[in-house]
Design a protein around this motif. Sequence first.
Motif, PDB file in Angstrom:
ATOM      1  N   SER A   1       0.840  -1.190   0.000  1.00  0.00           N
ATOM      2  CA  SER A   1       0.000   0.000   0.000  1.00  0.00           C
ATOM      3  C   SER A   1       0.873   1.237   0.000  1.00  0.00           C
ATOM      4  CB  SER A   1      -0.909   0.006   1.225  1.00  0.00           C
ATOM      5  OG  SER A   1      -0.127   0.131   2.415  1.00  0.00           O
ATOM      6  N   ALA A   2       0.259   2.379  -0.341  1.00  0.00           N
ATOM      7  CA  ALA A   2       1.012   3.632  -0.329  1.00  0.00           C
ATOM      8  C   ALA A   2       1.529   3.944   1.072  1.00  0.00           C
ATOM      9  CB  ALA A   2       0.137   4.771  -0.837  1.00  0.00           C
ATOM     10  N   SER A   3       0.726   3.652   2.102  1.00  0.00           N
ATOM     11  CA  SER A   3       1.169   3.945   3.468  1.00  0.00           C
ATOM     12  C   SER A   3       2.360   3.102   3.865  1.00  0.00           C
ATOM     13  CB  SER A   3       0.015   3.729   4.454  1.00  0.00           C
ATOM     14  OG  SER A   3      -0.462   2.405   4.414  1.00  0.00           O
ATOM     15  N   GLU A   4       2.424   1.868   3.408  1.00  0.00           N
ATOM     16  CA  GLU A   4       3.591   1.028   3.686  1.00  0.00           C
ATOM     17  C   GLU A   4       4.813   1.545   2.938  1.00  0.00           C
ATOM     18  OE1 GLU A   4       2.301  -3.479   4.386  1.00  0.00           O
ATOM     19  OE2 GLU A   4       1.448  -2.639   2.553  1.00  0.00           O
TER      20      GLU A   4
ATOM     21  N   ASP B   1      -0.465   9.278   9.473  1.00  0.00           N
ATOM     22  CA  ASP B   1      -1.870   8.997   9.237  1.00  0.00           C
ATOM     23  C   ASP B   1      -1.992   8.122   7.993  1.00  0.00           C
ATOM     24  OD1 ASP B   1      -4.634   9.125   8.536  1.00  0.00           O
ATOM     25  OD2 ASP B   1      -4.817  10.911   9.801  1.00  0.00           O
ATOM     26  N   THR B   2      -2.031   6.810   8.199  1.00  0.00           N
ATOM     27  CA  THR B   2      -2.041   5.882   7.068  1.00  0.00           C
ATOM     28  C   THR B   2      -3.309   6.006   6.235  1.00  0.00           C
ATOM     29  OG1 THR B   2      -2.942   4.128   8.474  1.00  0.00           O
ATOM     30  CG2 THR B   2      -0.548   4.255   8.267  1.00  0.00           C
TER      31      THR B   2
ATOM     32  N   ARG C   1      -5.414   7.209   1.005  1.00  0.00           N
ATOM     33  CA  ARG C   1      -6.425   7.913   0.223  1.00  0.00           C
ATOM     34  C   ARG C   1      -5.785   8.784  -0.847  1.00  0.00           C
ATOM     35  NH1 ARG C   1      -9.287  12.778   1.454  1.00  0.00           N
ATOM     36  NH2 ARG C   1      -8.507  12.683   3.590  1.00  0.00           N
ATOM     37  N   ILE C   2      -4.691   9.439  -0.505  1.00  0.00           N
ATOM     38  CA  ILE C   2      -4.033  10.328  -1.458  1.00  0.00           C
ATOM     39  C   ILE C   2      -3.131   9.558  -2.406  1.00  0.00           C
ATOM     40  CG2 ILE C   2      -2.446  12.279  -1.714  1.00  0.00           C
ATOM     41  CD1 ILE C   2      -3.307  13.235   1.031  1.00  0.00           C
TER      42      ILE C   2
END
Length: 366
Positions: A80-83, A94-95, A100-101
């Motif tokens: 994922s982008a957060s990872e 803020d994952t 989302r972005i």
Amino acid sequence: MNRAYNDNREYTDAMDNLHFSDAAKARMVQSLLDARGQDAGNVVTMPRKRVRRLPRIAAVGVAAAVVLTAGASATGVLKSASEAFAGVFGRTADTEIIDRIGRPVGASDTDNGVTVTADAIIGDKYHYAITYSIAKVDGTAFDVDLTDTVGNGLLPMGFMDNDLSLIGYIGGSHGGSYFYDADPVDNTIQYVETREISDGEARGHAVRSRFSDLYVYDDNMNRVVIAEGDWSLKFNLDFEDTSVSLPAGQTFDLNGMTATIDEITLSPLALRVDYTVDSELRWDENARSGQESEHDSAQMQKYFESVQILVNKADGESLDLSYAGGSIDPADGKTVCQKGDIFSEIIPLEEIVSVTVGSIEIPVKQ
């Protein structure tokens, strides 16, 4: 003439943490900058020449790390982008906002037994960041001392040739790029590129990234190629733009001149401020090519560097972007300036109470 501003103070300061001599550190700074097409001074002559500035989020003294083992690389698994951006913005970021972005990418290219993968992107109206991983196909590690870093984590590495472009985009940009190792256990090296564009919006463009011959500096300041190859990636900037525009039109005193705020664009990722000064900056026509004269340095301070920019948070802390990159365009008796950067953390907009530009504080309505 439009010029892009380039703040390399952090790069030079971070060199002080290396074991090299002062002279060697200075040569390394210049060599790394030369490899990216810029001088150690703060100004690069335009028109529309890409300028790369080490971003304040990682600049050379950052402990930032990007967890990039995904995409079409050795794992074959998209993260994922957060990872992928965990190291850039911190593992406590803020994952939900990042996912989302941002978007996972997974585009990769393999040459001579080495794979370069674009793992994820994130951006807003004028900014974008790309995380990459670099790994050998056979699973072995690169022949480089990953503990010998510049400052707090940056590796003294580079590509012999490197080009990042938005297909169909004609305009200026500034930004940064850096290498480091996110995980000493795996065999990958991480690479990050950040950009702010001056003309138009970032979202919706296709990106073309080209790299060749990965090298590292040895103790004698020689570039030692550790991976030969040519890599070319193409992917789309399809992130979600969550930026908002703050009220503009305010004026403030700028060293005896009047500056008018034209636009303030804020997102959880970044900030950009556009302002116009009612006086035309005059560059030193006799300055040597690629070098900044004392006159031009003083003008940069007067029109650009001295403009305070703060992002004020509800917890009482302020993020100082006063030395962010940008551009200066003097013409017709005025000077149009753009100044902005990507944050070192993801900041939910509800946690930002105001933005300060010069002497003006602009509230952020919730």
